[in-house]
Design a protein around this motif. Structure first.
Motif, short mmCIF file in Angstrom:
data_model
loop_
_atom_site.label_atom_id
_atom_site.label_comp_id
_atom_site.label_asym_id
_atom_site.label_seq_id
_atom_site.Cartn_x
_atom_site.Cartn_y
_atom_site.Cartn_z
N GLY A 47 20.32 110.32 -46.56
CA GLY A 47 20.59 109.87 -45.19
C GLY A 47 21.94 109.23 -44.93
O GLY A 47 22.36 109.13 -43.78
N ARG A 48 22.63 108.78 -45.95
CA ARG A 48 23.87 108.04 -45.71
C ARG A 48 24.92 108.90 -45.00
O ARG A 48 25.58 108.47 -44.07
N LYS A 49 25.05 110.15 -45.46
CA LYS A 49 26.15 110.99 -45.00
C LYS A 49 25.69 111.95 -43.90
O LYS A 49 24.52 112.03 -43.57
N TYR A 86 27.62 98.35 -36.97
CA TYR A 86 26.64 97.71 -37.84
C TYR A 86 26.34 98.55 -39.07
O TYR A 86 26.22 99.79 -39.00
N HIS A 87 26.22 97.86 -40.19
CA HIS A 87 25.80 98.44 -41.45
C HIS A 87 24.85 97.45 -42.11
O HIS A 87 24.60 96.37 -41.58
N THR A 88 24.33 97.83 -43.28
CA THR A 88 23.53 96.89 -44.08
C THR A 88 23.98 97.04 -45.53
O THR A 88 24.44 98.11 -45.92
N PHE A 89 23.82 96.04 -46.34
CA PHE A 89 23.21 94.75 -46.15
C PHE A 89 23.99 93.66 -46.88
O PHE A 89 23.43 92.74 -47.46
N HIS A 94 26.24 104.72 -38.56
CA HIS A 94 27.24 105.59 -39.16
C HIS A 94 26.64 106.14 -40.45
O HIS A 94 26.83 107.29 -40.81
N HIS A 95 25.93 105.24 -41.15
CA HIS A 95 25.15 105.62 -42.33
C HIS A 95 23.68 105.70 -41.90
O HIS A 95 23.08 104.68 -41.57
N GLY A 96 23.13 106.93 -41.90
CA GLY A 96 21.80 107.15 -41.35
C GLY A 96 20.67 106.48 -42.13
O GLY A 96 19.54 106.41 -41.65
N ASN A 97 20.97 105.99 -43.31
CA ASN A 97 19.93 105.33 -44.12
C ASN A 97 19.87 103.83 -43.88
O ASN A 97 19.09 103.14 -44.52
N GLU A 98 20.70 103.31 -42.97
CA GLU A 98 20.75 101.86 -42.76
C GLU A 98 20.01 101.53 -41.47
O GLU A 98 20.60 101.28 -40.42
N LEU A 99 18.67 101.56 -41.57
CA LEU A 99 17.83 101.52 -40.37
C LEU A 99 18.01 100.26 -39.55
O LEU A 99 17.96 100.30 -38.32
#
Ligand code: ZN
Length: 503
Positions: A253-255, A316-319, A180-185
């Motif tokens: 990348g988040r949004k 899933y998200h991080t961290f 959902h957040h593109g920066n959370e690889l």
């Protein structure tokens, strides 16, 4: 390369490889060292003007530039060795794309070897290759679908994992999504790791040392899950954000491409105005968007949920290292008894964070947040939807593998518990056996405070229910124009109940 050089180089390379593999083996075996959970503890970036390049090379040796800046090449240097650069006034670059951090992505993406794709973080194209590979190697167990498009018209891909994957079977649907957040690889890796183990394809990432402790499934467990459920994965909900993170900037990348935080855009208590719950302009990291459900990616996921009526969802998200259960907004009351909490607690405890100062726990929220997918899914469909926050934030991949391994007990506990039960598969039909649209499922021993109305699937009349701490379920089934039905059910494992409502 001349033969003299190769005679000298090959033993040297071999020795280096050996030293490296021993070191990583030891690290994973001991599991005592605290990992560096962010990549920014590992690398820094500096622009080196052409005039200063010779001096820089004298200090840092044979580093290759990672990119061309406006005033000279940009170098990736160890974060622990920046003192000389700082003292000599070199310009530090903070706004870099993630491919500067992980330049090996080009080689991995171009490879045809699945083991190579799985040896590091994935960009959009690599994820697509992996899904195609899954489909090709297990056509009897999975099928790839494009469920919609992003703002920039990129496909949002899903994979159905189940026996008979080409048909909609009358089974409970589960969904595991990432990015959902593109920066959370790592959120993408958690999804793909589970899929690879469920499909039993070779080339899954964690090392042999970790695999012994964080095993996949036994053949019997796999068979049971594949026969019981439609397991859906959506590894990348926000493909534009993921692309921005790799290729534009780690700050972008988040949004999504319109600057909207997709996990503030869902239409349940959207934009409450509570402090910190969501932002009201595209300049901020948690912008909720111009209206509830305004974004194409959000609507794709909402339509998907309307079609599938998921029993359980992991987003899933991080961290933060937490299993968050609905509702995450201050002042919004959870039903009682709290079935979502019951499972979050039961599953979270089995996770391994590999962080001394922070272990996996169930939590209702990190802070008050509105417009999340999990709250909307729970409110709208009664889906037990969890925001599962992994334990690390794109560290070097050898460390990330520990986080991927440590997530396994959580999703495995969830899948095995659902496979074993207790769990109810309800059907509500009329006297002729046709599903009754809008038939509502009530639990008379559950108090709801937010006017949740959970109804059966309009096409199948189906409703799947996890009882949580309720030992006996006192069900009430109601539909306009039909007589209300009530039944007490003592459910120990998998209970299938069909209700025929009469006029
Ligand atoms: Zn996130």
């Amino acid at each position: 390369m001349s033969s003299v050089h190769s005679r000298l180089l090959f033993p040297l390379l071999f020795a280096l490889l050996l030293a490296n593999s021993c070191r990583s083996g030891m690290r994973e075996d001991s599991e005592r060292g605290e990992p560096t959970i962010h990549w920014w503890g590992v690398y820094s970036f500096y622009e080196v003007p052409f005039a200063g390049e010779e001096q820089f090379r004298a200090e840092y040796g044979a580093l290759e530039p990672i990119a061309r800046g406006s005033r000279g090449p940009i170098y990736r240097v160890p974060a622990a060795k920046t003192e000389w650069l700082e003292e000599n006034g070199y310009r530090r670059i903070n706004d870099v794309p993630f491919r500067y951090v992980d330049p090996d992505i080009d080689r991995r993406r171009e490879s045809d070897d699945p083991a190579v794709w799985f040896s590091g973080y994935k960009d959009r194209e690599t994820v697509e290759k992996i899904l195609l590979y899954f489909e090709k190697s297990r056509p009897d167990l999975c099928r790839r679908y494009v469920i919609g498009k992003s703002v920039r018209n990129r496909p949002i891909e899903a994979l159905r994992i189940s026996k008979n994957p080409e048909v909609d079977e009358d089974e409970p649907s589960l969904m595991f999504n990432g990015a959902h957040h593109g920066n959370e690889l790592l959120s993408i890796d958690y999804v793909l790791d589970m899929a690879a183990l469920l499909l039993d394809v070779p080339g899954v990432p964690v090392s042999a040392a970790l695999r012994a402790r964080f095993a996949g499934f036994t053949p019997e467990e796999r068979r049971r899950i594949l026969e019981s459920f439609e397991v859906w994965i959506v590894p990348v909900v926000n493909p534009d954000g993921l692309d921005d993170y790799w290729n534009r900037s780690i700050h972008a990348g988040r949004k999504n491409a319109r600057g909207v935080d997709l996990n503030r855009n869902y239409p349940f208590y959207w934009g409450t105005g509570q402090t910190g719950a969501s932002g009201n302009s595209a300049d901020v990291h948690d912008y909720r968007g111009p209206s509830a459900g305004s974004e194409p990616e959000t609507r794709v996921m909402m339509d998907f949920a309307e079609r599938e009526r998921f029993t359980v969802v992991f987003s899933y998200h991080t961290f933060a290292t937490r299993v968050l259960f609905p509702y995450t907004i201050d002042g919004v009351m959870n039903p009682w008894p709290d079935r979502a909490w019951f499972y979050a607690r039961s599953w979270a405890g089995s996770g391994e964070s590999f962080r001394r100062e922070r272990q996996y726990e169930a939590a209702r929220k990190l802070y008050s947040v509105d417009g999340t997918d999990q709250d909307w899914l729970f409110f709208k469909y009664g889906t037990l939807a969890y925001i599962v926050e992994g334990s690390m934030n794109s560290p070097v991949y050898s460390e990330g593998l520990r986080s991927i391994a440590g997530m396994r007990p959580i999703w495995k506990a969830a899948l095995l518990q659902m496979a074993a039960g207790p769990r109810l598969e309800l059907k509500v039909v009329d006297a002729s056996g046709y599903p009754i649209r809008g038939a509502e499922i009530r639990l008379l021993d559950e108090v709801r405070f937010e006017n949740e109305r959970w109804t059966v699937h309009p096409q199948t009349g189906r409703f799947d229910l996890l009882p949580g701490p309720l030992e006996q379920l006192h069900l009430e089934i109601a539909a306009d124009g039909y007589q209300t039905a009530r039944k007490k059910i003592l459910c120990k494992n998998i209970c299938k109940e069909k209700f025929y409502l009469t006029r």
